[in-house]
Design a protein around this motif. Sequence first.
Motif, PDB file in Angstrom:
ATOM      1  N   LEU A  27       0.837  -1.193   0.000  1.00  0.00           N
ATOM      2  CA  LEU A  27       0.000   0.000   0.000  1.00  0.00           C
ATOM      3  C   LEU A  27       0.876   1.247   0.000  1.00  0.00           C
ATOM      4  O   LEU A  27       1.936   1.261   0.628  1.00  0.00           O
TER       5      LEU A  27
ATOM      6  N   HIS B 277      -5.271   0.954  -5.147  1.00  0.00           N
ATOM      7  CA  HIS B 277      -4.483  -0.267  -5.237  1.00  0.00           C
ATOM      8  C   HIS B 277      -5.354  -1.485  -5.510  1.00  0.00           C
ATOM      9  O   HIS B 277      -6.518  -1.538  -5.103  1.00  0.00           O
TER      10      HIS B 277
ATOM     11  N   THR C 199      -0.775  -4.087  -5.868  1.00  0.00           N
ATOM     12  CA  THR C 199      -0.138  -3.230  -6.867  1.00  0.00           C
ATOM     13  C   THR C 199      -0.868  -1.897  -6.935  1.00  0.00           C
ATOM     14  O   THR C 199      -2.070  -1.805  -6.640  1.00  0.00           O
ATOM     15  N   SER C 200      -0.146  -0.861  -7.345  1.00  0.00           N
ATOM     16  CA  SER C 200      -0.737   0.468  -7.485  1.00  0.00           C
ATOM     17  C   SER C 200      -1.296   0.649  -8.886  1.00  0.00           C
ATOM     18  O   SER C 200      -0.696   0.192  -9.866  1.00  0.00           O
TER      19      SER C 200
END
Length: 361
Positions: A85, A110, A118-119
Amino acid sequence: MNITVKLPLFLTIFASCNGLTKTNQTVSEIQDSTIEIGTVVDSLGEHLWCVFQDSKNNYWFGSDGEGVYRYDGKTIVNFTTEDGLSGNRIRQIQEDKHGNLYFSTLEGIHKFDGKKITSLTPIKSKEWKLEENDLWFSILGNTEAIGPYRYDGTHLYQLEFPKHFRETELNKQRINAPYSPYLVYRIYEDRKGAMWFGTGEFGVCRFDGKSVKWMYENDLTNTPRGGSFGIRSIYEDQEGFFWMCNTSQRFLFDEDKTAKSDRLEYTKTAGIGDATTFGGDDQIYYSHIVEDAQGTIWLTTWDQGVFAYDGKNITHYPVMDDSKKVQLISMYRDRQDNLWLGTPENGVFKYNGARFERFDP
């Protein structure tokens, strides 16, 4: 008129910290070895803003400073910046049709596929679309917000609202305001699939797949005692009436007139309750509204507890932690028709059929 509204205008300015007792076990040591992130903890945090139940019946609790928690009925797992995060202050939790989870933080949005976080990189866009599997996000706290975010399963689009028809006039009243008037407080999908966006200062915007149009009522945004409440709640009931922010009125939208106008057209109808009902207040401002399986409508206030309206009668449910009145951030209805409350300082509460009690798994 004696109206009590103590809900802070900009809740995201509050930072939080909470000491958690973590075990030495990682998730992979007690569950599926393919899952390598997250840490098992003994308890949930105190600053739990939102609740979400996924398709596997896991409960997720978004905190204001400690990341997100997952509870599967046995074990509590905490996911933070250590797990991918970009920030530990969670504002939204959603799930797509494939079972992927999505977390909106102050720093970004995310995706969690069950193995890694993952972003999502936003792409600025002025092209509004409405597709069946879209997910819609806001980043509550983004001081430069220009609109909501739409995720189509591949790309995350940062959309820009069309200019509000009263922007010039309203901006004159906002000298040195620390945040964007287009900041999205609430996202709601109505019964026809149109998307509604409640903003901090500019009222409500609706996108029906064809056009993006605004409405503005001063008493929805600004409270009688001064200060802004913002559009924190939008709901369409079974009769087609829309509830927004306070109990003084409901709205019925005229689609024919709206189609010919540059804004949403509507009529107002009477709301519910009076000073006797609300303990001296002619109306209450509510931050969340849900309807249960029996058709009862539940309204969540900042510091006056919860009110339930069954179509005839209004019942008040004070929310207390020991003898202390609890401040409330959100309400959530799960698939089993359980009602949950998020709070800024007192964990989460669950309705037991008679009252709201603190949930301590």
